[in-house]
Scaffold this active site. Structure first.
Site, mmCIF file in Angstrom:
data_model
loop_
_atom_site.group_PDB
_atom_site.id
_atom_site.type_symbol
_atom_site.label_atom_id
_atom_site.label_comp_id
_atom_site.label_asym_id
_atom_site.label_seq_id
_atom_site.Cartn_x
_atom_site.Cartn_y
_atom_site.Cartn_z
ATOM 1 N N ASN A 109 0.922 -1.326 -0.135
ATOM 2 C CA ASN A 109 -0.158 0.163 0.029
ATOM 3 C C ASN A 109 0.875 1.370 -0.074
ATOM 4 O O ASN A 109 0.939 2.203 0.873
ATOM 5 C CB ASN A 109 -0.946 0.070 1.171
ATOM 6 C CG ASN A 109 -0.252 -0.215 2.385
ATOM 7 O OD1 ASN A 109 0.635 -0.612 2.590
ATOM 8 N ND2 ASN A 109 -1.022 0.295 3.445
ATOM 9 N N HIS A 194 -6.096 -9.698 4.441
ATOM 10 C CA HIS A 194 -6.588 -8.615 5.524
ATOM 11 C C HIS A 194 -7.955 -8.782 5.606
ATOM 12 O O HIS A 194 -8.820 -8.480 4.768
ATOM 13 C CB HIS A 194 -6.056 -7.141 5.044
ATOM 14 C CG HIS A 194 -6.873 -6.041 5.652
ATOM 15 N ND1 HIS A 194 -6.126 -5.171 6.572
ATOM 16 C CD2 HIS A 194 -8.214 -5.630 5.799
ATOM 17 C CE1 HIS A 194 -6.936 -4.348 6.987
ATOM 18 N NE2 HIS A 194 -8.303 -4.551 6.843
ATOM 19 N N HIS A 247 -2.712 -10.323 10.487
ATOM 20 C CA HIS A 247 -3.007 -9.636 12.002
ATOM 21 C C HIS A 247 -4.472 -10.214 12.772
ATOM 22 O O HIS A 247 -5.256 -9.231 13.033
ATOM 23 C CB HIS A 247 -2.980 -8.091 11.898
ATOM 24 C CG HIS A 247 -3.791 -7.652 10.460
ATOM 25 N ND1 HIS A 247 -4.986 -8.177 10.255
ATOM 26 C CD2 HIS A 247 -3.144 -6.444 9.754
ATOM 27 C CE1 HIS A 247 -5.317 -7.176 9.075
ATOM 28 N NE2 HIS A 247 -4.158 -6.377 8.743
ATOM 29 N N ASP A 320 3.193 -5.824 11.873
ATOM 30 C CA ASP A 320 2.294 -4.688 11.089
ATOM 31 C C ASP A 320 2.841 -3.143 11.345
ATOM 32 O O ASP A 320 2.069 -2.497 11.810
ATOM 33 C CB ASP A 320 0.753 -5.133 11.664
ATOM 34 C CG ASP A 320 -0.121 -4.132 10.687
ATOM 35 O OD1 ASP A 320 0.284 -3.568 9.481
ATOM 36 O OD2 ASP A 320 -1.297 -4.155 10.832
HETATM 37 O O1 DOR Z 1 -3.524 -0.376 11.278
HETATM 38 C C1 DOR Z 1 -3.199 -0.382 10.338
HETATM 39 N N1 DOR Z 1 -2.329 0.470 9.672
HETATM 40 N N2 DOR Z 1 -3.817 -1.625 9.754
HETATM 41 C C2 DOR Z 1 -3.714 -1.851 8.313
HETATM 42 O O2 DOR Z 1 -4.075 -2.901 7.779
HETATM 43 C C3 DOR Z 1 -2.922 -0.989 7.400
HETATM 44 C C4 DOR Z 1 -1.931 -0.087 8.230
HETATM 45 C C5 DOR Z 1 -1.358 1.023 7.413
HETATM 46 O O3 DOR Z 1 -0.975 0.741 6.169
HETATM 47 O O4 DOR Z 1 -1.087 1.870 8.185
#
Ligand code: DOR
Length: 437
Positions: A109, A194, A247, A320
């Protein structure tokens, strides 16, 4: 090229069933010999002294310290390309090495999304030039992570993607997830899911329950996760695909995964230190540093996750690591982004599981090395002779206070500020360099 002799440490390497006092000889950056003097589990190996083969050989006395393979974090956000103000490959990998990790897998991402071979190539090049540890990119399942059209999984795999995920977003469309799992068989790669039913989590920002009600914040029910865990496991059963659940945060998810494993379905799972260390209570006071997706849950969920770790339902501990800029986390709770900066606290938090008797040290190391390596089909996370020397030496008695300002990561967003944790890396050997902390 490093030549090094690490002496008298407690060597733990689940990939070879090693837990004993011994020495490791590194020559020209590679593991040349591992000699165990005293072992808990194995017969004494031959007592051949490790010969010093190079004049420049340095010795590290690791007496009283734990020597293990450099840890693997199969779930981090390095933010580059596109969000370098939050983190870069350079800063993220320094944070990794400081936390004891020598291999990290970065989620797609970014901006642009890692959904094609040119972004993958950029990450690999940048990591080769600036990364302090090994970086294995995870490609997107769908184009722009929109969940509408599959990305070019085969080409990205050829370019170096180790797994595929739309992390940060679910793949809501079941047919697309089915196809992705079919591809996972063709290309022999894991699909990391996810799990979030967005129609249920809606605009939720914390766990749904008394606290969300009291604080007047929209809640995310456990079912938003569990429904998708169940769906993806059903699809893994249908396709025989290669599924890994990211997660895990709820009791229900642990139960569904446990049952699926019993039925022989090809599924593995990870959780993160925050899901076994703190509850939704951390959000009282509207602390955006405790805003994470999936959200922090309840004591009961923590107990279930610990049981899942203990009985092997949960294979992996991943961070994560989700660094965000301070200004973003300073927004009001509803508007702040989800995520916790996790690389520099993960080991200290995980070692608490050993102290509590949930896992043995060896089992913990397994969840941070061997198990992610198996899922990702990589030879990292092992001290086998001939491997590149990626090693972390940990002082299990050294205490440190969590102070976000001292993080080397750009992300200072931690809900563990002020916590005193026991056990920290003192030396990390990564990509031919020796880092001392
Ligand atoms: O808390 C999170 N932050 N969960 C996710 O699935 C994405 C991640 C992020 O990219 O900041």
């Amino acid at each position: 090229m490093i030549n090094l002799l690490i002496k008298n440490g407690r060597i733990i390497d689940p990939s070879q069933g090693i837990d004993g006092i011994g020495d490791i000889l590194i020559e020209a950056g590679k593991i040349k010999k591992v000699r165990i003097q005293k072992s808990k589990f194995r017969k004494e190996t031959k007592n051949t002294d490790l010969k010093i083969l190079s004049e420049e050989l340095k010795t590290i006395d690791a007496k009283g310290l734990i020597v293990m393979p450099g840890l693997i974090d199969m779930h981090v956000h390095l933010r580059e390309p596109g969000f370098e103000y939050k983190e870069t490959i350079k800063t993220g990998t320094i944070a990794a090495v400081k936390g004891g990790f020598t291999t990290v897998c970065c989620m797609p991402n970014t901006y642009p999304v890692n959904d094609n071979a040119s972004v993958t190539e950029f990450i690999i090049r940048k990591a080769a030039q600036e990364g302090c540890c090994i970086v294995l990119p995870i490609g997107a399942i769908t184009k722009e992570q929109k969940g509408e059209e599959l990305a070019a999984i085969g080409t990205m795999k050829n370019e170096g993607c180790i797994a595929f995920s739309d992390d940060g977003h679910p793949v809501l469309n079941s047919l697309i997830m089915r196809r992705a799992l079919e591809y996972s068989k063709t290309f022999d790669v894991p699909i990391i899911s996810h799990c979030e039913d967005l129609t249920l989590s809606e605009n939720g920002v914390i766990n749904e329950g008394l606290i969300s009600l009291t604080l007047g914040l929209n809640g995310i029910p456990s079912e938003a996760e569990q429904i998708m865990v169940f769906r993806d496991i059903s699809l893994a059963e249908l396709t025989g695909g290669n599924l890994h659940i990211a997660h895990v945060s709820t009791e229900g998810s642990v139960e569904i995964i446990r049952d699926a494993k019993k039925r022989g379905i090809n599924v593995t799972a990870e959780t993160c230190p925050h899901y076994f260390s703190i509850t939704e209570e951390a959000v009282r006071g509207y602390d955006t540093n405790a805003k994470v997706n999936p959200p922090l849950r309840t004591k009961r969920d923590i107990e279930a996750i610990k049981n899942g770790l203990k009985d092997g339902t949960i294979d992996v501990i991943a961070t994560d690591h989700a660094p965000h800029h301070r200004d973003e986390k300073l927004k009001e709770f509803d508007m702040a982004p989800f995520g916790i900066s996790g690389l520099e606290t993960a080991l200290g938090l995980s070692l608490r599981l050993v102290k509590e008797g949930i896992l043995t040290l060896s089992q913990l190391v397994e969840k941070l090395t061997l198990n992610p390596a198996r899922i990702l089909q990589t030879d990292k996370g092992s001290l086998k002779v001939g491997n590149d020397a990626h090693i972390v030496i940990v002082d299990g008695n050294k205490e440190f206070k969590v102070e976000a300002e001292k993080f080397v990561s750009k992300g200072k967003n931690t809900p563990f500020e002020g916590w005193v944790l026991k056990g920290m890396p003192v030396i990390t050997i990564s990509k031919g360099r020796v880092y001392e902390w």
